[in-house]
Enzyme design. Structure first.
Site, short mmCIF file in Angstrom:
data_model
loop_
_atom_site.label_atom_id
_atom_site.label_comp_id
_atom_site.label_asym_id
_atom_site.label_seq_id
_atom_site.Cartn_x
_atom_site.Cartn_y
_atom_site.Cartn_z
N PHE A 1 14.31 23.93 -28.34
CA PHE A 1 13.77 23.09 -29.18
C PHE A 1 12.25 22.81 -28.82
O PHE A 1 11.40 22.35 -29.97
CB PHE A 1 14.42 21.62 -29.29
CG PHE A 1 14.08 20.82 -28.45
CD1 PHE A 1 13.00 19.94 -28.53
CD2 PHE A 1 15.19 20.64 -27.58
CE1 PHE A 1 12.87 18.95 -27.48
CE2 PHE A 1 14.99 19.59 -26.57
CZ PHE A 1 13.78 18.95 -26.69
N LYS B 1 18.17 33.59 -31.70
CA LYS B 1 19.11 32.29 -31.82
C LYS B 1 18.23 31.27 -31.53
O LYS B 1 18.33 30.82 -30.61
CB LYS B 1 20.34 32.37 -31.16
CG LYS B 1 21.50 31.46 -31.82
CD LYS B 1 21.42 29.86 -32.14
CE LYS B 1 21.22 29.23 -30.87
NZ LYS B 1 20.93 27.59 -31.27
N GLU C 1 18.67 24.77 -33.14
CA GLU C 1 19.21 24.13 -34.48
C GLU C 1 18.28 23.02 -34.85
O GLU C 1 18.25 22.31 -36.10
CB GLU C 1 20.50 23.96 -34.59
CG GLU C 1 21.20 22.84 -33.58
CD GLU C 1 21.73 23.48 -32.35
OE1 GLU C 1 22.39 22.92 -31.81
OE2 GLU C 1 20.92 24.38 -32.10
N ARG C 2 17.59 22.41 -33.94
CA ARG C 2 16.93 21.25 -34.07
C ARG C 2 15.38 21.35 -34.93
O ARG C 2 15.27 20.35 -35.50
CB ARG C 2 16.50 20.43 -32.79
CG ARG C 2 17.89 19.99 -32.15
CD ARG C 2 17.38 19.36 -30.75
NE ARG C 2 18.75 18.91 -30.06
CZ ARG C 2 18.64 18.49 -28.92
NH1 ARG C 2 17.36 18.29 -28.23
NH2 ARG C 2 19.74 18.23 -28.16
N SER D 1 18.43 24.13 -20.39
CA SER D 1 18.79 23.40 -19.30
C SER D 1 19.42 24.28 -18.14
O SER D 1 20.11 25.09 -18.42
CB SER D 1 19.72 22.15 -19.84
OG SER D 1 21.09 22.78 -19.75
N CYS E 1 9.05 22.33 -19.90
CA CYS E 1 9.67 22.54 -18.83
C CYS E 1 8.68 22.66 -17.79
O CYS E 1 9.16 22.58 -16.40
CB CYS E 1 10.55 23.80 -18.92
SG CYS E 1 9.47 25.37 -18.99
N GLU F 1 16.34 15.77 -14.85
CA GLU F 1 15.37 16.26 -15.43
C GLU F 1 15.44 15.31 -16.76
O GLU F 1 16.12 15.50 -17.51
CB GLU F 1 15.49 17.83 -15.78
CG GLU F 1 14.44 18.34 -16.69
CD GLU F 1 14.58 19.57 -17.25
OE1 GLU F 1 13.27 20.42 -17.55
OE2 GLU F 1 15.78 20.39 -17.36
#
Length: 510
Positions: free
Chosen positions: A163, A187, A190-191, A240, A295, A395
């Site tokens: 996201f 893909k 979805e956020r 993640s 990240c 994290e």
């Protein structure tokens, strides 16, 4: 907060619908499952995104597979031409892409424009595909024998993206994948899914054939189907570490090539000779930019010796100057977090850090922005953070910066190298010898010297070490070309038929 997964009902019919893109056209999902797309700046639901069924994933993969033979056979000059057109279309639509990003992610327009610029660099790199796919040729490897290597596309490849960079990270993947002759299934998160469909429209306008690029919106159902689908030859992932590890294990078990980029705990080492103002500015920018949802964000400052006190004070005094508010308001420097749930999870780390012995120098929950309607949280600064505390080990992925104090360079190096993550790090110093020794000693994939976020330019490759990367090849750049192609070696002889004979011995080269 409302449930993140729901069936279609009359109450959400008025909301904007976000569907798939299959075979060069929008595709309305028939799965009956949707998820909310929030406006992080207001806290209100603004759209419903489809959550694909396995059958819909199969449709996207089938479209990609059926168009692979023709796209693979397309001359390199033609592929380069379409990538140049795509580059021009993205460049012309920078502002629109940024506005879509801001509306669903929450980052500021300036930050979103920066994301588009860094993604565009990867399109520009892929424009050089005729040169990037050049092989090698050895004449007369043996008498009358020539040897050469070529690189060929894999087939259908898929990208699963996070996201926090819904435009840039897909461009990290699909630019090289498509230029190399593969077909692609994206893909997205979805956020914040809408930018994926706008990119699909630009790809179509650029003249890239229908079915070469497809978008499947969804959740774990879609991901699991991509990981097991026999026609998907490679998976690229950013997210993640636990999910990256699981994707790597599942996809490789199913015979796929995988690059899965995981989490990070990036340290910024500050030596006593460093320029305090420069280091403080860098720490602020790298820790709190994009609300810490990067990240490559700096989440730990490692202060060596006497530099700790003045550095912490310099960071502390800068925090109130950060303008926090809706990302679409000019002048704001930091927007909200992606969801209310994530904001609450980040905020919980502050009390937990205090209970574990850290000192809360600045509590972001007390920032006036935390009272705004959306998913806002001010910037927090923690001192005396140590390994074993959750605020150090986890994290956090939000606007929380910890400071760990050590007495020597050796202790700082040991701290960084002992961390299970190895994504990026930075050193701030005026000593060239110390900086060179650090780049030699440190066990991470990307190093900045007086540069807090050392994300490589597009003609190098991005990726960490240790638990920050699962797979052999880093993302985009030259290693991206390797990832999306097979190497094929050809050994050829064109002998004089009169000299041909049967020889059952071992092949000779002399």
């Amino acid at each position: 907060m409302a449930s993140t997964v729901a069936s279609v009902n009359s109450e959400d019919q008025a909301l904007r619908r976000v569907g798939h893109w299959i075979g060069g056209a929008p595709f309305e999902s028939r799965s009956g499952r949707t998820a909310p797309v929030w406006n992080p700046a207001t806290g209100l639901e603004q759209a419903r995104v489809a959550l694909a069924s396995s059958d819909e994933v199969d449709l996207a993969v089938a479209a990609a597979k059926s168009n692979f033979p023709e796209w693979r056979a397309t001359p390199l000059s033609k592929r380069a031409e379409t990538m140049f057109r795509l580059r021009e279309l993205i460049d012309a639509n920078r502002r629109k892409i940024a506005e879509i990003l801001t509306s669903e992610h929450g980052k500021t327009i300036a930050d979103a424009m920066g994301e588009v610029a860094r993604g565009l660099e990867n399109i520009e790199f892929a424009c050089g595909i005729p040169n990037l796919l050049k092989g090698g040729y050895t004449e007369q490897a043996s008498r009358g024998v020539d040897v050469y290597q070529i690189r060929q596309p894999l087939g259908v490849v898929a990208g699963i993206t996070p996201f926090n960079f819904p435009a840039m990270v897909p461009m990290w993947m699909f630019a090289n994948a498509i230029a190399c002759g593969n077909t692609f299934v994206l893909k997205p998160s979805e956020r914040d899914p809408s930018v994926s469909l706008f990119l699909a429209e630009l790809i179509k306008q650029a003249g890239i054939p229908d079915g070469v690029f497809n978008v499947i919106q969804g959740d774990k159902v879609a991901v699991d189907r991509l990981l097991e689908h026999p026609d998907v030859k490679a998976i690229s992932f950013v997210g993640s570490t636990p999910i990256a590890r699981a994707i790597y294990q599942t996809a490789t078990h199913n015979g796929k090539r995988v690059q899965a980029l995981g989490g990070a705990k990036n340290h910024m080492l500050v030596l006593p000779d460093a320029d305090i103002d420069m280091a403080a500015d860098a720490a602020i920018s790298a820790a709190y930019g994009s609300a810490g949802e990067r990240c490559m964000a700096i989440s730990v400052v490692v202060a060596v010796g006497s530099v700790a006190e003045p550095l912490i004070e310099a960071i502390r005094e800068r925090i109130p100057r950060i303008k926090i508010g809706p990302g679409n308001v000019e002048g704001n420097e930091m927007g909200p977090l992606i969801t209310g749930e994530h904001r609450d999870r980040v905020a919980a780390h502050i009390d937990e850090a205090r209970s574990e012995g850290a000192k809360v120098v600045v509590d972001g929950r007390r920032d006036p922005s935390s009272q705004l309607a959306g998913f806002f949280l001010g910037c927090s600064l923690l001192d005396e953070v140590k390994p074993g505390m959750h605020c150090y080990d986890d994290e956090i992925f939000g606007p929380v910066l910890g400071v760990t104090r050590v007495e020597t360079y050796e202790a700082a190096l040991h701290l960084i190298n002992s961390n299970p993550y190895g994504n990026g790090t930075a050193i701030f110093t005026r000593d060239g010898g110390a900086a060179r020794q650090f780049q030699f000693d440190v066990e991470v994939g990307m190093v900045g010297i007086n540069v807090p976020i050392p994300v490589p330019v597009s003609y190098y490759s991005f990726g960490g070490w240790k638990s920050s990367l699962f797979g052999d090849l880093h993302m985009y750049g030259p290693e991206g070309i390797q990832f999306y192609t097979h190497a094929k070696l050809v050994t050829s002889r064109w002998p004089d038929p009169e000299t041909s004979k049967v020889d059952l011995g071992f092949p000779q080269v002399r």
